[in-house]
Scaffold this motif. Structure first.
Motif, PDB file in Angstrom:
ATOM      1  N   ALA A 109      12.857   3.339 -37.666  1.00 61.46           N
ATOM      2  CA  ALA A 109      14.268   3.618 -37.372  1.00 61.46           C
ATOM      3  C   ALA A 109      14.856   4.528 -38.457  1.00 61.46           C
ATOM      4  O   ALA A 109      14.534   4.380 -39.635  1.00 61.46           O
ATOM      5  CB  ALA A 109      15.029   2.299 -37.319  1.00 61.46           C
ATOM      6  N   HIS A 111      18.128   4.991 -39.263  1.00 61.57           N
ATOM      7  CA  HIS A 111      19.240   4.416 -40.007  1.00 61.57           C
ATOM      8  C   HIS A 111      18.786   3.057 -40.532  1.00 61.57           C
ATOM      9  O   HIS A 111      18.114   2.338 -39.813  1.00 61.57           O
ATOM     10  CB  HIS A 111      20.470   4.246 -39.101  1.00 61.57           C
ATOM     11  N   GLY A 114      17.666   7.391 -43.307  1.00 60.92           N
ATOM     12  CA  GLY A 114      17.818   8.808 -43.009  1.00 60.92           C
ATOM     13  C   GLY A 114      16.874   9.662 -43.833  1.00 60.92           C
ATOM     14  O   GLY A 114      15.759   9.240 -44.157  1.00 60.92           O
ATOM     15  N   TYR A 115      17.327  10.838 -44.186  1.00 61.54           N
ATOM     16  CA  TYR A 115      16.507  11.767 -44.967  1.00 61.54           C
ATOM     17  C   TYR A 115      17.285  12.231 -46.186  1.00 61.54           C
ATOM     18  O   TYR A 115      18.508  12.376 -46.127  1.00 61.54           O
ATOM     19  CB  TYR A 115      16.123  12.988 -44.123  1.00 61.54           C
TER      20      TYR A 115
ATOM     21  N   SER B  47      19.485   4.422 -33.206  1.00 59.72           N
ATOM     22  CA  SER B  47      18.873   4.808 -34.481  1.00 59.72           C
ATOM     23  C   SER B  47      18.539   3.594 -35.345  1.00 59.72           C
ATOM     24  O   SER B  47      17.960   3.729 -36.424  1.00 59.72           O
ATOM     25  CB  SER B  47      19.790   5.752 -35.248  1.00 59.72           C
ATOM     26  N   ARG B  48      18.895   2.402 -34.922  1.00 61.74           N
ATOM     27  CA  ARG B  48      18.460   1.171 -35.591  1.00 61.74           C
ATOM     28  C   ARG B  48      17.096   0.736 -35.086  1.00 61.74           C
ATOM     29  O   ARG B  48      16.564  -0.277 -35.533  1.00 61.74           O
ATOM     30  CB  ARG B  48      19.452   0.036 -35.309  1.00 61.74           C
ATOM     31  N   LYS B  49      16.586   1.482 -34.061  1.00 58.15           N
ATOM     32  CA  LYS B  49      15.324   1.035 -33.456  1.00 58.15           C
ATOM     33  C   LYS B  49      14.241   2.084 -33.668  1.00 58.15           C
ATOM     34  O   LYS B  49      14.538   3.264 -33.840  1.00 58.15           O
ATOM     35  CB  LYS B  49      15.521   0.817 -31.950  1.00 58.15           C
ATOM     36  N   SER B 189      30.890  13.097 -46.423  1.00 57.44           N
ATOM     37  CA  SER B 189      29.874  13.476 -47.423  1.00 57.44           C
ATOM     38  C   SER B 189      29.902  12.491 -48.587  1.00 57.44           C
ATOM     39  O   SER B 189      29.142  12.604 -49.537  1.00 57.44           O
ATOM     40  CB  SER B 189      30.115  14.900 -47.914  1.00 57.44           C
ATOM     41  N   GLN B 196      29.682   4.437 -44.415  1.00 59.21           N
ATOM     42  CA  GLN B 196      28.636   4.989 -45.275  1.00 59.21           C
ATOM     43  C   GLN B 196      28.642   6.511 -45.169  1.00 59.21           C
ATOM     44  O   GLN B 196      28.927   7.046 -44.098  1.00 59.21           O
ATOM     45  CB  GLN B 196      27.296   4.441 -44.766  1.00 59.21           C
ATOM     46  N   VAL B 199      23.622  10.143 -43.901  1.00 60.68           N
ATOM     47  CA  VAL B 199      22.284  10.030 -44.487  1.00 60.68           C
ATOM     48  C   VAL B 199      21.314  11.017 -43.833  1.00 60.68           C
ATOM     49  O   VAL B 199      20.106  10.892 -43.950  1.00 60.68           O
ATOM     50  CB  VAL B 199      21.736   8.583 -44.387  1.00 60.68           C
ATOM     51  N   ASN B 200      21.871  11.981 -43.118  1.00 54.73           N
ATOM     52  CA  ASN B 200      21.067  13.090 -42.575  1.00 54.73           C
ATOM     53  C   ASN B 200      20.021  12.646 -41.561  1.00 54.73           C
ATOM     54  O   ASN B 200      18.955  13.251 -41.464  1.00 54.73           O
ATOM     55  CB  ASN B 200      20.373  13.857 -43.711  1.00 54.73           C
ATOM     56  N   ALA B 201      20.321  11.579 -40.830  1.00 57.75           N
ATOM     57  CA  ALA B 201      19.333  11.037 -39.899  1.00 57.75           C
ATOM     58  C   ALA B 201      19.140  11.935 -38.676  1.00 57.75           C
ATOM     59  O   ALA B 201      18.108  11.880 -38.014  1.00 57.75           O
ATOM     60  CB  ALA B 201      19.751   9.642 -39.449  1.00 57.75           C
ATOM     61  N   THR B 203      20.716  11.907 -35.796  1.00 59.81           N
ATOM     62  CA  THR B 203      20.818  11.228 -34.503  1.00 59.81           C
ATOM     63  C   THR B 203      22.275  11.152 -34.050  1.00 59.81           C
ATOM     64  O   THR B 203      22.673  10.198 -33.382  1.00 59.81           O
ATOM     65  CB  THR B 203      20.265   9.792 -34.603  1.00 59.81           C
ATOM     66  N   CYS B 208      26.494   7.094 -34.392  1.00 55.94           N
ATOM     67  CA  CYS B 208      26.178   7.118 -35.825  1.00 55.94           C
ATOM     68  C   CYS B 208      26.300   5.694 -36.355  1.00 55.94           C
ATOM     69  O   CYS B 208      27.396   5.198 -36.592  1.00 55.94           O
ATOM     70  CB  CYS B 208      27.149   8.039 -36.550  1.00 55.94           C
ATOM     71  N   ALA B 209      25.136   5.040 -36.522  1.00 62.20           N
ATOM     72  CA  ALA B 209      25.171   3.652 -36.981  1.00 62.20           C
ATOM     73  C   ALA B 209      25.754   3.531 -38.385  1.00 62.20           C
ATOM     74  O   ALA B 209      26.274   2.483 -38.765  1.00 62.20           O
ATOM     75  CB  ALA B 209      23.759   3.070 -36.937  1.00 62.20           C
ATOM     76  N   ALA B 210      25.672   4.619 -39.163  1.00 63.28           N
ATOM     77  CA  ALA B 210      26.175   4.582 -40.539  1.00 63.28           C
ATOM     78  C   ALA B 210      27.701   4.570 -40.583  1.00 63.28           C
ATOM     79  O   ALA B 210      28.290   4.194 -41.593  1.00 63.28           O
ATOM     80  CB  ALA B 210      25.654   5.796 -41.303  1.00 63.28           C
ATOM     81  N   GLY B 326      19.526  16.151 -41.077  1.00 59.88           N
ATOM     82  CA  GLY B 326      20.937  16.533 -41.186  1.00 59.88           C
ATOM     83  C   GLY B 326      21.633  16.471 -39.841  1.00 59.88           C
ATOM     84  O   GLY B 326      20.980  16.423 -38.798  1.00 59.88           O
TER      85      GLY B 326
END
Ligand SMILES: Cc1cc2nc3c(=O)[nH]c(=O)nc-3n(C[C@H](O)[C@H](O)[C@H](O)COP(=O)(O)OP(=O)(O)OC[C@H]3O[C@@H](n4cnc5c(N)ncnc54)[C@H](O)[C@@H]3O)c2cc1C
Ligand code: SF4
Lengths: 150, 539
Positions: A109, A111, A114-115, B47-49, B189, B196, B199-201, B203, B208-210, B326
């Motif tokens: 996953a 999150h 991330g990156y 994105s949690r999975k 940012s 949060q 975190v450049n995920a 997704t 956005c889970a963050a 990103g």
């Protein structure tokens, strides 16, 4: 839903769709048994189930001799069924954590980790935007900064 | 079932519904929002999975026709080259939006005067300016101040990284002597109030889970609910009702969570269902007073539908571009070709947006917004090895001009799960747009080569992305003249004095930028006008 022979046929076709990539040490889609992923998804999707059954039926006589030419024939003769198969193959293959990792992505996953992307320094952004700032404003301002009704 | 009356009833808990609720909080009126979808829980974010990408083609597709969830309504887009995409639930389409956050420019509000196309807005950039600023603070915006394409404005957070991809393209724009700027983004940012930082995920389209992305589920709604605004979820409005004696709206009928039809009375009704959902509901709310649909004496409800038709051109570079790292849509934006230049052969203009690329799966399936899987076999390996990692692309996002034949109507047969007719889209690309796309593709090619691309990949046809109906505007436009517009300069229906519209349907023209910062600024502006005019609101 498919017999062992039919699964073998399907995996042979998948080997042609995504062949092994030696450079990156990636196995072919058939070797990864992506057919099992497809069959599992087809069990919940009647259209996909029909498409797969139709492809397997078409390919039955070619069990051991699935070549690129044969797959091209399959694509020409069964275009919509073939597209379904191709889409599911890409989904099955590229959603595997081991494959993702080999391609530089997070295996699991995304999150919360991330990156890690490096932030540009202020100096770099300044230098990059300098030519733009040098040219000055580029927008029209038809009301000259005034509100309507003001 | 009849509910206790409220002062203000807002329909839709997306970008605009949340913003106006916030604006009206200080009036201490009793505010209720009816939303056809529900809240997303943290565990529901794909994105949690592990298999998060699969959901992009299923229950988290941006296309309601693919998702087919109970809260979705189907959309008939057979007569359109673009299909509208959205999210139905608390947060609305800010759940799956990509948070690119440019404002409209001063000239966007005067296209008739400046260029002889579209219509002038009854307000301008400077009427909205304080509300852009207010909203940006509420949402949390990151970017680099000093963009030369705009009058000066403040940005509270430093920019997110533009990445190797953005830096490479920026050099190309500099080599051409063209404008570009790091994108303004409704993305944090740095950490802020329990949200949060990004975190450049990559997704963003899957929620956005963050909480870094400024969806109203993370920004306005938690605050509004704490402040006492009632948010009634899984409640789909089927009809707005009118008191035939006064000509005022007196409430709605809606399908509740229990499957029953409920009646909710209200003093003021505010529509925030987006550029497709709002005309749909008005057209379905016909009565003796309004046989052609509520608030539709102008005949313009549903007409002048505008998207931002777009296409993409990509360059293949020597270095890896790390496009999956990103926020998906946000790196840099060029507005060099934004305003009219008669020598180009079309009116108004377009932006060149550098989206990042996507993950291997999405790329293999044809990229975001497109549905053509890439070739199989050895060609597949060649593309995945030697093209995909090195790609940096530009999308040409064009200004769509309002044309009455581009419209939302009610479908005669297709219905949602509550039996309400689905919207039907009739939409064709204008000649002006086609010329813009061609021009944009050529400029994109030039700048990619100037940035060092070894090869440029373009489609070279006038087909636009099918699932690019992200921005839906114009279908209930604002104006001073009731025969030529649906609402007045502050969002109030010309025909029904206690009915307001605050979503993208009130746009007069579309600009060539993502609309949500303007949608929310407009909603706050309308809220402010309601407060200023409270004594004479229904006169
Ligand atoms: C994939 C995607 C990417 C995008 N990217 C960007 C971007 O980068 N930048 C940008 O500016 N914009 C972007 N957008 C557009 C942005 O999301 C919209 O402009 C914005 O959300 C519109 O706000 P709204 O209030 O008009 O409608 P929405 O936010 O769509 O909210 C409408 C709400 O009304 C509810 N509703 C509708 N009908 C009814 C009814 N009858 N009863 C009860 N409730 C109802 C819906 O369920 C929904 O929650 C994107 C959109 C998508 C889908
Ligand atoms: S890239 Fe950033 S904004 Fe997008 S989903 Fe991930 S954390 Fe949220």
């Amino acid at each position: 839903m498919l017999t062992q022979t039919e699964m073998a046929i399907l995996n042979n076709i998948l080997d042609q769709l995504i062949p092994a990539n030696k450079k990156r040490d990636l196995p072919s889609a058939g070797k990864l048994e992506i057919a099992a992923f497809i069959v599992q998804r087809a069990s919940k999707n009647p259209v996909l189930k029909k498409d797969i059954a139709s492809i397997v039926l078409y390919a039955q006589s070619k069990a051991d001799k699935v070549s690129p030419n044969f797959v091209r024939q399959l694509q020409d003769n069964k275009p919509s069924e073939f597209e379904s198969l191709l889409i599911e193959t890409y989904k099955g293959y590229y959603s595997r954590p081991d494959i993702r990792e080999k391609l530089g992505l997070s295996a699991h996953a995304v999150h919360p980790q991330g990156y890690d992307v490096k932030k540009e320094s202020e100096e770099l952004l300044d230098a990059l935007t300098e030519p733009v700032r040098q040219r000055g404003p580029i927008f029209l301002d038809p009301t000259g900064g005034k509100k309507d009704g003001a | 079932m009849e509910h206790e009356p409220v002062d203000v009833l807002i329909i839709g808990a997306g970008a605009s519904g949340a913003a106006i609720a916030w604006s009206l909080l200080e009036t201490r009126m009793r505010i209720l929002c009816l939303e056809q979808g529900g809240h997303l829980t943290d565990a529901e974010y794909p994105s949690r999975k592990e298999d998060y990408e699969l959901s992009r083609y299923a229950e988290f597709s941006c296309d309601p026709n693919v998702r087919g969830l109970k809260q979705d309504y189907p959309i008939n887009s057979e007569n359109s080259c673009i299909t509208p995409v959205n999210w139905n639930g608390v947060g609305g389409s800010t759940i799956n939006f990509l948070a690119h956050w440019p404002r409209m420019r001063p000239s966007d509000f005067r296209t008739k005067t400046l260029d002889g196309v579209g219509e002038d807005w009854p307000i301008n950039y400077y009427n909205l300016e304080p509300f852009y600023e207010m909203n940006d603070l509420n949402i949390g915006v990151s970017g680099l101040p000093g963009n030369t394409a705009y009058p000066e404005y403040k940005i509270s957070n430093p920019p997110i990284p533009i990445g190797i991809l953005g830096q490479t393209l920026a050099k190309g724009f500099n080599n051409m002597g063209w404008h570009w700027w790091p994108s303004d983004v409704a993305i944090l940012s740095r950490d802020q109030e329990g949200r949060q930082k990004c975190v450049n995920a990559g997704t963003c389209d899957l929620g956005c889970a963050a909480g870094a992305k400024g969806g109203t589920n993370f920004t306005y709604w938690p605050l509004l609910e704490r402040a006492g605004v009632e948010l009634r979820t899984n409640s789909r409005v089927r009809e707005i009702q009118i008191d035939e004696a006064t000509g005022l709206a007196n409430g709605v009928l809606y399908h509740g969570e229990d499957g029953q039809v409920h009646r909710q009375r209200a003093e003021i009704v505010i529509m925030a269902c987006n550029g497709v959902g709002t005309p749909r509901l008005l057209l379905h709310s016909s009565s003796n007073l309004f046989p052609e649909g509520l608030a539709n004496r102008s005949g313009l409800v549903g007409k002048n539908l505008m998207f931002h038709p777009l296409t993409g051109v990509a360059g293949v570079f020597k270095e890896e571009m790390k496009g999956h790292e990103g926020p998906m849509a946000c790196s840099i934006l060029s507005q060099e070709f934004y305003e009219s230049d008669p020598s180009r052969g079309f009116s108004r203009g377009y932006g060149l947006h550098s989206g990042r690329s996507t993950t291997p799966m999405t790329f293999a399936l044809g990229g975001y917004g497109v549905d053509n899987p890439i070739p199989w076999g050895n060609e597949h390996l060649e593309i995945m090895d030697n093209i995909y990692p090195y790609l940096a692309g530009l999308t040409i996002v064009t200004e769509d001009l309002p044309e009455e034949h581009n419209c939302v109507t009610l479908d005669a047969d297709l219905k949602d799960s509550d039996g309400i007719p689905a919207p039907k889209i009739n939409y064709t690309l204008g000649e002006n747009t086609k010329a813009m796309i061609k021009h944009g593709e050529e400029r994109a090619r030039e700048v990619l080569l100037a940035a060092g691309a070894e090869k440029v990949l373009a489609k070279n046809d006038d087909k636009v992305w099918w699932r690019a109906g992200w921005h839906q505007m114009g279908t209930c436009r604002m104006g001073n003249n009731p025969s030529n517009s649906v609402v007045n300069s502050w969002g109030r229906s010309h025909d029904v004095k206690n009915l307001f519209i605050v979503d993208g349907s009130i746009f007069v023209t579309a600009g060539a930028v993502n609309p949500t910062s303007t949608i929310q600024a407009l909603a706050l502006y309308v809220g402010d006008q309601i407060k200023n005019n409270i004594q004479t609101l229904f006169d």
